[in-house]
Enzyme design. Sequence first.
Site, PDB file in Angstrom:
ATOM      1  N   ASP A   1     144.238  11.367 -12.885  1.00 23.27           N
ATOM      2  CA  ASP A   1     144.973  11.678 -14.110  1.00 23.27           C
ATOM      3  C   ASP A   1     144.165  11.601 -15.340  1.00 23.27           C
ATOM      4  O   ASP A   1     144.814  12.115 -16.418  1.00 23.27           O
ATOM      5  CB  ASP A   1     146.080  10.581 -14.169  1.00 23.27           C
ATOM      6  CG  ASP A   1     147.180  10.914 -13.058  1.00 23.27           C
ATOM      7  OD1 ASP A   1     147.283  11.856 -12.363  1.00 23.27           O
ATOM      8  OD2 ASP A   1     147.636   9.849 -12.852  1.00 23.27           O
TER       9      ASP A   1
ATOM     10  N   LYS B   1     151.980   8.227 -19.577  1.00 20.61           N
ATOM     11  CA  LYS B   1     152.483   9.697 -19.043  1.00 20.61           C
ATOM     12  C   LYS B   1     153.890   9.416 -18.238  1.00 20.61           C
ATOM     13  O   LYS B   1     153.780   8.454 -17.533  1.00 20.61           O
ATOM     14  CB  LYS B   1     151.539  10.465 -18.731  1.00 20.61           C
ATOM     15  CG  LYS B   1     150.838   9.776 -17.479  1.00 20.61           C
ATOM     16  CD  LYS B   1     151.468   9.976 -15.976  1.00 20.61           C
ATOM     17  CE  LYS B   1     150.734   9.498 -15.128  1.00 20.61           C
ATOM     18  NZ  LYS B   1     151.558   9.265 -13.647  1.00 20.61           N
TER      19      LYS B   1
END
Length: 321
Positions: free
Chosen positions: A154, A19
Site C-alpha cells: 500500500d 486510508k
Amino acid sequence: MLIQHFSRTEGIDVLAPAKLNLVLEVLGKRSDGYHQVSTVMCPITLWERLIVTPRSSPSISFELELPAGATGDDPAWQIPTDGSNLVVRAAQKVQHALGVQSGCHIRLTKQIPAAAGLGGGSSNAAATIVACMLLWAGWNRRLANTICHQLGSDTNFFLGDSLGIGMMLARGRGEQTSLIAYRPKLAFFLTHPPMGCSTKEVYAQVEQVGDLQKSQDFLAACESGQDSKIGATMFNALQSCASAMNPWIAVQLGLLSEIGCQHGQMSGSGSSCFAIAAQPEKGPESQGEFERLASERGITRAYRVEAWYGESIEQQIGGRS
C-alpha cells in the site's frame, strides 16, 4: 501526505493520513506468493505526525509518542521501535539508494491503530521516504516509488501522483496506482475494536476470486458523479474471511447499522470497519456520543472522519527541492 514545514537545516514536519479501502477485490494468487488485487483506496482525516530532523552523523534514530492514555498492552499500540519499524527501514533504504553519509532523527506521533487495515505503517513509510529525500538530495518520484514498492503493497498509494493526492485505483499487489479524478465529499463513521487482524492469516483463507466487476461498478458511479451510489458499490472480498476469524467485525457492523448507516464495511484486511455518513444528522450528534455508543459495545476506538484530497508532493514543495 501534507507537508507542514520543510527546511533542509531545521527539518521536515509532515502529516501522514490513514486510508480506507472502498473496494477490495482479490483476483487470484501470484507466483511470488502475494495476491493479485484491485482496490480503490481513499485517504482520510485521521493523521499521524512525523518530524524528521537532519543529523551530521550517518545514524538514524527513532522516537515514538503514543496517544494519551495508550499503553503497550493494547495491540493497537504495540509498535516496534528498533530497526524492524517501517519508518526506520524506509529511512535506511533512502540513505542507501542515495549513497549519502548524513542521518536523521525521526519522531513519530501515533494516532492510527496497528493491525486495523488503515495503512498507518505504510503511510508513515511513504512520508519518511519523502522527508529523507528532501533533506538529503531533493525529490525524485521514480526513486520514491521504487523504494515504496520494496516496503509494502500500500505504500505507493500514499505518494499520490504528480497531479495530486486522493482516491486511487491500485492493482497488482497494490503498487500499481492511478489517481481517480473525481473527488466526492465523503464523511465516514469509523471504528476499531480491541482485537486486530493478521493480514497474512486473512489472505490465507481467501478462496473466491473476483473479476474486476466490483471495481468497475464503483468507478462508473464516480465517473457519473453519483455520490449516492458510491456506498452501494463498495465491496471487500476479505470481509467474510476476517469475520470468521474475528467476532469484532460483526459487532462493529452492527453498531454502524444501529446508528443509521447503510453499507457498513471492513477496511483492508481488518479489523477496522466504517460506513459513509450519508445523513450525518441521523447519526450520533458528536464525536463524544459516538465514542460512548462504541464503548458500550466494547469497541475501543471510534472516529468521525472525512475523505481527504491534497496537492501533489511536487506542488507542496514548489521550488524548494
